[in-house]
Design an enzyme around this catalytic site. Sequence first.
Site, mmCIF file in Angstrom:
data_model
loop_
_atom_site.group_PDB
_atom_site.id
_atom_site.type_symbol
_atom_site.label_atom_id
_atom_site.label_comp_id
_atom_site.label_asym_id
_atom_site.label_seq_id
_atom_site.Cartn_x
_atom_site.Cartn_y
_atom_site.Cartn_z
ATOM 1 N N HIS A 98 2.300 14.674 31.942
ATOM 2 C CA HIS A 98 2.177 13.785 33.106
ATOM 3 C C HIS A 98 0.714 13.518 33.418
ATOM 4 O O HIS A 98 -0.176 14.185 32.895
ATOM 5 C CB HIS A 98 2.829 14.426 34.337
ATOM 6 C CG HIS A 98 2.147 15.682 34.804
ATOM 7 N ND1 HIS A 98 2.257 16.881 34.147
ATOM 8 C CD2 HIS A 98 1.332 15.918 35.864
ATOM 9 C CE1 HIS A 98 1.559 17.806 34.771
ATOM 10 N NE2 HIS A 98 0.980 17.243 35.816
ATOM 11 N N ASP A 100 -1.384 13.130 37.120
ATOM 12 C CA ASP A 100 -1.129 13.344 38.541
ATOM 13 C C ASP A 100 -1.256 12.043 39.326
ATOM 14 O O ASP A 100 -2.149 11.236 39.069
ATOM 15 C CB ASP A 100 -2.133 14.351 39.117
ATOM 16 C CG ASP A 100 -2.043 15.699 38.424
ATOM 17 O OD1 ASP A 100 -0.952 16.061 37.948
ATOM 18 O OD2 ASP A 100 -3.080 16.386 38.351
ATOM 19 N N HIS A 253 -1.695 15.660 31.029
ATOM 20 C CA HIS A 253 -1.768 17.086 30.772
ATOM 21 C C HIS A 253 -0.378 17.703 30.854
ATOM 22 O O HIS A 253 0.556 17.106 31.411
ATOM 23 C CB HIS A 253 -2.764 17.798 31.694
ATOM 24 C CG HIS A 253 -2.534 17.576 33.152
ATOM 25 N ND1 HIS A 253 -2.953 16.440 33.830
ATOM 26 C CD2 HIS A 253 -1.932 18.353 34.083
ATOM 27 C CE1 HIS A 253 -2.615 16.526 35.099
ATOM 28 N NE2 HIS A 253 -1.994 17.681 35.281
ATOM 29 N N ARG A 268 -6.050 24.181 42.691
ATOM 30 C CA ARG A 268 -6.332 22.792 42.299
ATOM 31 C C ARG A 268 -6.841 21.990 43.482
ATOM 32 O O ARG A 268 -6.230 21.989 44.556
ATOM 33 C CB ARG A 268 -5.069 22.139 41.746
ATOM 34 C CG ARG A 268 -5.359 20.889 40.940
ATOM 35 C CD ARG A 268 -4.092 20.276 40.406
ATOM 36 N NE ARG A 268 -3.606 19.262 41.305
ATOM 37 C CZ ARG A 268 -2.499 18.534 41.101
ATOM 38 N NH1 ARG A 268 -1.777 18.731 40.025
ATOM 39 N NH2 ARG A 268 -2.131 17.620 41.957
HETATM 40 C C1 SIN Z 1 -1.045 20.580 36.910
HETATM 41 O O1 SIN Z 1 -0.183 19.907 36.376
HETATM 42 O O2 SIN Z 1 -1.839 20.109 37.714
HETATM 43 C C2 SIN Z 1 -1.146 22.038 36.568
HETATM 44 C C3 SIN Z 1 -1.789 22.292 35.264
HETATM 45 C C4 SIN Z 1 -1.824 23.746 34.942
HETATM 46 O O3 SIN Z 1 -1.362 24.573 35.718
HETATM 47 O O4 SIN Z 1 -2.328 24.082 33.874
#
Ligand code: SIN
Length: 277
Positions: A98, A100, A253, A268
Site C-alpha cells: 500500500h 499511505d 510499502h 510513525r
Molecule cells: C506502515 O504501513 O506504515 C507500517 C510499516 C511497518 O510497520 O513496517
Amino acid sequence: MTSVQMRPLSEHVGVEASGVDLTTLDDAAFGSLRDAVAAHGVLFVRDQALTPEQHIAFARRWGTIDVNKYFPANGGHPEIAEVRKAENQQTNIGGGWHTDHSYDAVPAMGSILLARETPPSGGDTLFASLGAAFDSLSEGLKTMLRGLRAVHSADHIYSADGIYAKTDQGADLKGHDERTRAIHPVVIHHPRTGREILYVNPAFTLHFEGWTREESAPLLAYLYQVAMQDRFQCRISWAPGSIAIWDNRSTWHCAMNDYHGHRRLMHRITISGEPLD
Ligand code: SIN
C-alpha cells in the site's frame, strides 16, 4: 558541517545514510536527506535513539504533521502513531502492499518510521518503486493510463465492518466512523522531481473513474503484478533506533508479518503533502 554517506539499497529504490545524527543536522545535510528521499523513495538510517520530542522536531523539518485518524497515538504525543503488534496478536498493521493516505484528497507526502522494539528476526519492511514500475510499461499502456483517474477509499479497511475490525488488531484501531473518498490521476508527476509515477495501490484503490470495479479489476491486477516484481523492491531490516523516511507518492510499502509470538513497536509520524497532478 555533517558529511553524509549514502549507499543505495537496490537498483530502483532505497538508500541508506550513515555518518549522520538526525538531532544535530545542519541545513545542508538536511537538504541532502530531502534530495535522497525524492530520488530514491525511501531513506534508511540506523542507530538514531530519538526521544519522542526529537522525533517530532525532526518531522517538523519536513513539513506539517498529519495526525493519523486510525492508529493508536503514543501516550502524550498525538503526532506519533503507534504501529504495533503484541506477542499474542496474529495480524499486523500494513501487512499488504500500500501507500499511505491515498484515500485523502491531498495525500500525505510520506512518513518517518522509528523502530522502538523489534522481534529477534523478521518484521522487515519491503518498499517498491512505482516510478520504475511505470517506466517498465509499454508506450501504449502508458498513454492509456495517463488519461485515467482512480477512486480511492479506506472505508473497507478501517470502518466498523472493515477488514481490520474482523482481526485481533480491531480493538486497537479507531476512526471506525471516518468516511474517505478521493480521486487522483493514475499517473502523477512527482511534486519535486516531475517524474511520472503509477499512483494506484492494492489496499486503497477501488476502481478507475467511470469504470465499474469488475471492469477495473483485471487492469489493476496487471499493474499490481508489474509493480510487485522483486526487481523494483528493496528490503529494510530494523533494529531499535532504525529510522526510515519514505515518499508516499513514489513508493509502496509492505510490513512482513513473520514474527508471531514476538512484539514489534514502531513510532510513525506522517508528513502532509500537496495536491497531485
Ligand atoms: C506502515 O504501513 O506504515 C507500517 C510499516 C511497518 O510497520 O513496517
